[in-house]
Design a protein around this motif. Structure first.
Motif: not given
Length: 422
Positions: A274-276, A291-297, A324-325, A348-351
């Motif tokens: 996700g992005t801003s 985006w600070s909330g996007a999952g990754s790893g 966008v998320a 709304f937002g989020g992935t």
């Protein structure tokens, strides 16, 4: 005109245990006149709240969507309002940001995008057509689940995870998730057919069965806007539910910041970060950061796909691509199933936003028969917008949680710049 209710921060108080504050508000540019946030809203700290349980039990999933709590829908906005734009980005914004306007006009007819979620959205079709009417998109007709794949004009079908038209129990949070997902398909691929398959529960096995049913019913592009923690069962579940030759499956990378969830970790799935997204004075007209909330790893379980070449993770790395998320640069959604005292037009937002967007870009490209999961993306990075700044957590500053030139965890290879990479 639309009223905006501001949730003010009071010393010593918290909006809610599950709420997060984000940066400054944005305003959609999708239509004129746009409804601007008033000056009080602009000065307030925006707040967002998860639609679903943030920490589901082992073997269960949560939806990956966030609802803006400071952008509050009111009773007079329980229907389309042509000439007045709801808060959040609309179809023409997303098509502009991702260079999809030309394809969206002509592509996608006869193509079915599947949406898999848990529980029932009782007003899915009527809410979808309210969204489409608001943004000048022709309404879709209802069709039987078995007929959706043969329709050459946009139609909407709904099915249970067994293919039946008797649906599971209603859950307001998941209903909003479903409205978000099908609205995003309409925004990006308005000519596409939409098949909504509702799992009996949020158990990953039920959601997986719903994925299999979506494929059986003819969906060639299937979006999964949910995820749960990694477990020893996920390798077998990835094969059982998320591996379908000639079908593109996308999955949200998660909304908890740095960390991996399933099914995004499956090697046969396109993991969507996700992005801003904001308007800018650049040639593109838009800019994006992670985006600070996007999952990754780095997955603890799934082996590394052959097409993924990053060297800082010996197993599957999340994500592959993004859109966008950030709820603070979120999208307009219409849902009439009240949740938390809110219904109608919301932002709304989020992935969960990003996954159906990417599934729909694949549908515009029409390449399911030859696409090999996310491999096509890695072969054509020149048709993606590289996202080079932002972070979603602490990982020693490495690419697994920090956006940089080229591949990184939160945004993958970047965001769509047309359909070429898909």
């Amino acid at each position: 005109m639309r009223r905006v209710i501001i949730v003010a921060a009071v010393a010593g108080s918290v909006v809610a245990a599950a709420s997060i504050a984000y940066a400054s508000p944005h305003t959609s540019t999708d239509a004129s006149p746009a409804i601007q946030h008033n000056s009080a809203a602009a000065a307030a700290t925006p707040t967002s709240e998860r639609n679903c349980d943030a920490t589901p039990a082992t073997g269960y999933a949560a939806c990956d969507s966030w609802r803006r709590m400071d952008v509050h829908s009111t009773a007079e906005h329980m229907h389309a309002r042509p000439g007045a734009t709801p808060a959040g980005f609309g179809p023409s914004d997303l098509q502009s940001a991702y260079n999809l306007a030309s394809a969206a006009k002509s592509a996608g007819a006869g193509t079915t995008v599947g949406i898999v979620d848990a529980f029932n959205d009782p007003n899915a079709l009527s809410d979808l057509n309210t969204y489409r009417t608001q943004f000048g998109i022709a309404a879709v007709t209802s069709c039987a689940p078995g007929a959706v794949k043969s329709s050459t004009t946009p139609c909407f079908a709904k099915s249970s995870q067994t293919g039946a038209t008797s649906y599971p129990a209603t859950n307001a949070g998941w209903a909003e998730e479903e409205s978000l997902d099908i609205d995003m398909v309409s925004a990006v691929c308005p000519n596409c057919n939409i098949l909504l398959v509702e799992a009996t529960s949020s158990a990953l096995t039920d959601l997986g069965a719903a994925v299999n049913e979506a494929v059986t019913l003819g969906a060639k592009y299937v979006s999964n806007s949910y995820g749960g923690g990694e477990s020893s069962a996920e390798a077998s579940e990835a094969t059982q539910f998320y591996k379908h030759t000639g079908v593109v499956l996308t999955a949200s990378s998660g909304d908890g910041g740095f960390g991996v969830e399933f099914p995004a970790a499956a090697g046969s799935v396109v993991a969507v970060g996700g992005t801003s997204l904001t308007k800018s004075g650049s040639t593109r007209g838009w800019s994006e950061t992670a985006w600070s909330g996007a999952g990754s790893g780095c997955s603890a379980v799934i082996a590394k796909p052959t097409w993924q070449k990053d060297t800082g993770c010996a197993r599957r790395t999340v994500a592959d691509v993004s859109a966008v998320a950030d709820p603070n640069t979120g999208v307009a959604v219409f849902d009439s199933t009240a949740s938390g005292g809110m219904s109608g037009w919301m932002e709304f937002g989020g992935t969960s936003v990003a996954s159906p967007i990417i599934a729909s870009v694949y549908a515009l490209a029409g390449n399911a028969a030859s696409a090999n999961s996310a491999a096509t993306l890695y072969a054509d990075t020149g048709d993606l917008n590289d996202v080079t700044s932002g972070s979603n957590g602490s990982c020693g500053g490495t690419y697994l949680c920090t956006a940089k030139a080229g591949y990184d965890g939160p945004t993958g290879l970047g965001t769509p710049d047309g359909t070429g990479a898909f």
